[in-house]
Design a protein around this motif. Structure first.
Motif, PDB file in Angstrom:
ATOM      1  N   TYR A  63       5.375   0.709  -4.268  1.00 57.91           N
ATOM      2  CA  TYR A  63       5.227   2.092  -4.724  1.00 57.91           C
ATOM      3  C   TYR A  63       3.789   2.555  -4.520  1.00 57.91           C
ATOM      4  N   HIS A  64       3.633   3.844  -4.287  1.00 59.98           N
ATOM      5  CA  HIS A  64       2.295   4.408  -4.202  1.00 59.98           C
ATOM      6  C   HIS A  64       2.332   5.874  -4.610  1.00 59.98           C
ATOM      7  N   ASP A  65       1.202   6.375  -5.015  1.00 65.72           N
ATOM      8  CA  ASP A  65       1.081   7.747  -5.510  1.00 65.72           C
ATOM      9  C   ASP A  65       0.476   8.633  -4.427  1.00 65.72           C
ATOM     10  N   ILE A  66       1.135   9.757  -4.186  1.00 67.01           N
ATOM     11  CA  ILE A  66       0.617  10.754  -3.252  1.00 67.01           C
ATOM     12  C   ILE A  66       0.581  12.089  -3.961  1.00 67.01           C
ATOM     13  N   LYS A  67      -0.609  12.540  -4.287  1.00 66.49           N
ATOM     14  CA  LYS A  67      -0.820  13.824  -4.960  1.00 66.49           C
ATOM     15  C   LYS A  67       0.031  13.944  -6.225  1.00 66.49           C
ATOM     16  N   GLY A  68       0.079  12.861  -7.001  1.00 68.81           N
ATOM     17  CA  GLY A  68       0.780  12.896  -8.275  1.00 68.81           C
ATOM     18  C   GLY A  68       2.261  12.593  -8.198  1.00 68.81           C
ATOM     19  N   SER A  69       2.788  12.373  -7.015  1.00 65.53           N
ATOM     20  CA  SER A  69       4.209  12.056  -6.851  1.00 65.53           C
ATOM     21  C   SER A  69       4.377  10.576  -6.507  1.00 65.53           C
ATOM     22  N   ILE A  70       5.437   9.976  -7.042  1.00 64.64           N
ATOM     23  CA  ILE A  70       5.688   8.560  -6.796  1.00 64.64           C
ATOM     24  C   ILE A  70       6.543   8.383  -5.547  1.00 64.64           C
ATOM     25  N   TYR A  71       6.030   7.605  -4.610  1.00 65.39           N
ATOM     26  CA  TYR A  71       6.756   7.280  -3.385  1.00 65.39           C
ATOM     27  C   TYR A  71       7.117   5.800  -3.397  1.00 65.39           C
ATOM     28  N   CYS A  72       8.253   5.481  -2.795  1.00 64.30           N
ATOM     29  CA  CYS A  72       8.649   4.084  -2.629  1.00 64.30           C
ATOM     30  C   CYS A  72       8.841   3.797  -1.147  1.00 64.30           C
ATOM     31  N   SER A  73       8.289   2.677  -0.703  1.00 63.24           N
ATOM     32  CA  SER A  73       8.482   2.227   0.674  1.00 63.24           C
ATOM     33  C   SER A  73       9.301   0.942   0.658  1.00 63.24           C
ATOM     34  N   ILE A  74      10.373   0.937   1.405  1.00 64.40           N
ATOM     35  CA  ILE A  74      11.192  -0.268   1.553  1.00 64.40           C
ATOM     36  C   ILE A  74      10.984  -0.794   2.962  1.00 64.40           C
ATOM     37  N   GLY A  75      10.690  -2.075   3.050  1.00 67.49           N
ATOM     38  CA  GLY A  75      10.504  -2.710   4.346  1.00 67.49           C
ATOM     39  C   GLY A  75      11.561  -3.771   4.581  1.00 67.49           C
ATOM     40  N   ILE A  76      12.129  -3.779   5.764  1.00 66.26           N
ATOM     41  CA  ILE A  76      13.135  -4.780   6.115  1.00 66.26           C
ATOM     42  C   ILE A  76      12.568  -5.684   7.202  1.00 66.26           C
ATOM     43  N   VAL A  77      12.624  -6.976   6.945  1.00 64.10           N
ATOM     44  CA  VAL A  77      12.065  -7.965   7.871  1.00 64.10           C
ATOM     45  C   VAL A  77      13.031  -8.193   9.034  1.00 64.10           C
ATOM     46  N   MET A  78      12.502  -8.076  10.239  1.00 65.04           N
ATOM     47  CA  MET A  78      13.285  -8.270  11.449  1.00 65.04           C
ATOM     48  C   MET A  78      13.275  -9.753  11.862  1.00 65.04           C
ATOM     49  N   PRO A  79      14.149 -10.129  12.798  1.00 68.47           N
ATOM     50  CA  PRO A  79      14.208 -11.528  13.253  1.00 68.47           C
ATOM     51  C   PRO A  79      12.870 -12.078  13.745  1.00 68.47           C
ATOM     52  N   ASP A  80      12.030 -11.227  14.339  1.00 68.16           N
ATOM     53  CA  ASP A  80      10.752 -11.713  14.859  1.00 68.16           C
ATOM     54  C   ASP A  80       9.640 -11.658  13.820  1.00 68.16           C
ATOM     55  N   GLY A  81       9.988 -11.293  12.572  1.00 64.72           N
ATOM     56  CA  GLY A  81       8.993 -11.266  11.505  1.00 64.72           C
ATOM     57  C   GLY A  81       8.340  -9.922  11.276  1.00 64.72           C
ATOM     58  N   THR A  82       8.536  -8.969  12.187  1.00 62.87           N
ATOM     59  CA  THR A  82       7.984  -7.634  11.976  1.00 62.87           C
ATOM     60  C   THR A  82       8.762  -6.937  10.864  1.00 62.87           C
ATOM     61  N   ILE A  83       8.167  -5.910  10.302  1.00 62.20           N
ATOM     62  CA  ILE A  83       8.786  -5.200   9.188  1.00 62.20           C
ATOM     63  C   ILE A  83       8.934  -3.726   9.538  1.00 62.20           C
ATOM     64  N   ILE A  84      10.150  -3.201   9.348  1.00 59.62           N
ATOM     65  CA  ILE A  84      10.409  -1.776   9.526  1.00 59.62           C
ATOM     66  C   ILE A  84      10.441  -1.128   8.148  1.00 59.62           C
ATOM     67  N   GLU A  85       9.588  -0.110   7.955  1.00 60.00           N
ATOM     68  CA  GLU A  85       9.499   0.542   6.647  1.00 60.00           C
ATOM     69  C   GLU A  85      10.003   1.980   6.697  1.00 60.00           C
ATOM     70  N   ARG A  86      10.644   2.378   5.623  1.00 58.83           N
ATOM     71  CA  ARG A  86      11.035   3.774   5.430  1.00 58.83           C
ATOM     72  C   ARG A  86      10.753   4.121   3.970  1.00 58.83           C
ATOM     73  N   GLN A  87      10.324   5.359   3.722  1.00 58.34           N
ATOM     74  CA  GLN A  87       9.935   5.714   2.372  1.00 58.34           C
ATOM     75  C   GLN A  87      10.482   7.078   1.971  1.00 58.34           C
ATOM     76  N   ASP A  88      10.440   7.343   0.668  1.00 61.16           N
ATOM     77  CA  ASP A  88      10.842   8.649   0.148  1.00 61.16           C
ATOM     78  C   ASP A  88      10.208   8.843  -1.219  1.00 61.16           C
ATOM     79  N   VAL A  89      10.258  10.079  -1.697  1.00 65.99           N
ATOM     80  CA  VAL A  89       9.639  10.442  -2.962  1.00 65.99           C
ATOM     81  C   VAL A  89      10.699  10.559  -4.046  1.00 65.99           C
ATOM     82  N   GLY A  90      10.322  10.274  -5.284  1.00 62.71           N
ATOM     83  CA  GLY A  90      11.259  10.356  -6.400  1.00 62.71           C
ATOM     84  C   GLY A  90      11.002  11.569  -7.265  1.00 62.71           C
TER      85      GLY A  90
END
Length: 213
Positions: A63-90
């Motif tokens: 989680y991180h704060d952007i201008k007073g709003s709470i955002y969540c980033s979810i990362g999914i680990v790929m077979p080669d170890g890299t991580i794909i992230e997508r985020q949204d605000v609550g």
């Protein structure tokens, strides 16, 4: 490895997008407290369980704060170890604002990977409503056709819509459709579905996409 990542991600997104049991809650009451609208939802624990089940190489949450709003980033680990992230605000709920905003941000981020996205295909349900006055303030509640308070909204709407094991008829039909490979058989099968399902725009689009030339 990039090809392995792509294959893994395509299969993962398909699995994460599958329907799951869900509940209903009141979204709003009209001005006179005579009607209320209800929406379907899943809780954060269901989203976590789904990610645990299908993310073979693991997943992350931050989680991180952007201008007073709470955002969540979810990362999914790929077979080669890299991580794909997508985020949204609550958005904040009526109780425990910070906690509800964090939970909402997480669920919205999960939707970006397909978790619970099927809920957007479900129509908003309108129910009757009533209200009781206490100390000069109105306290509205969902009501049945006789004006009695509905204590379990999920059970009431499920019975009303013929939902079985938390699966809406539309979602059940979409799952069954995906298993049919022959268009002629699919057409005959579709004729047996309730009108509310076979005429639904989501079902018609899925049917056309599956059998497009």
């Amino acid at each position: 490895m990039p090809n392995e990542n792509a294959l893994f991600l395509n299969e993962l997104l398909d699995n994460l997008s599958q329907p799951m049991p869900y509940q209903w809650r009141v979204q709003s009451f009209n001005k006179g407290n005579t009607k209320c609208t209800c929406v379907a939802y899943i809780d954060a624990r269901q989203a976590m369980d789904t990610l645990d089940e299908y993310c073979t190489y693991g997943w992350t949450k931050k989680y991180h704060d952007i201008k007073g709003s709470i955002y969540c980033s979810i990362g999914i680990v790929m077979p080669d170890g890299t991580i794909i992230e997508r985020q949204d605000v609550g958005s904040e709920g009526n109780f425990e604002a910070e906690k509800s905003a964090a939970s909402d941000a997480f669920k919205r981020a999960a939707v970006n990977f397909g978790v619970g996205r099927f809920l957007y295909d479900l129509e908003i349900v309108e129910l009757n409503a009533g209200a009781k006055e206490y100390n000069g303030k109105q306290y509205p509640y969902p009501a049945d056709d006789k004006g009695n308070k509905i204590w379990d909204i999920t059970e009431y709407i499920n019975n009303m819509q013929g939902i079985v094991n938390g699966v809406h008829p539309l979602q059940s039909a979409l799952q069954e459709l995906s298993k049919i490979k022959d268009k002629t058989k699919a057409v005959e099968w579709a004729k047996t579905l309730p009108d509310s399902v076979k005429t639904h725009s989501t079902f018609r689009q899925a049917f056309s996409k599956q059998f497009q030339k």
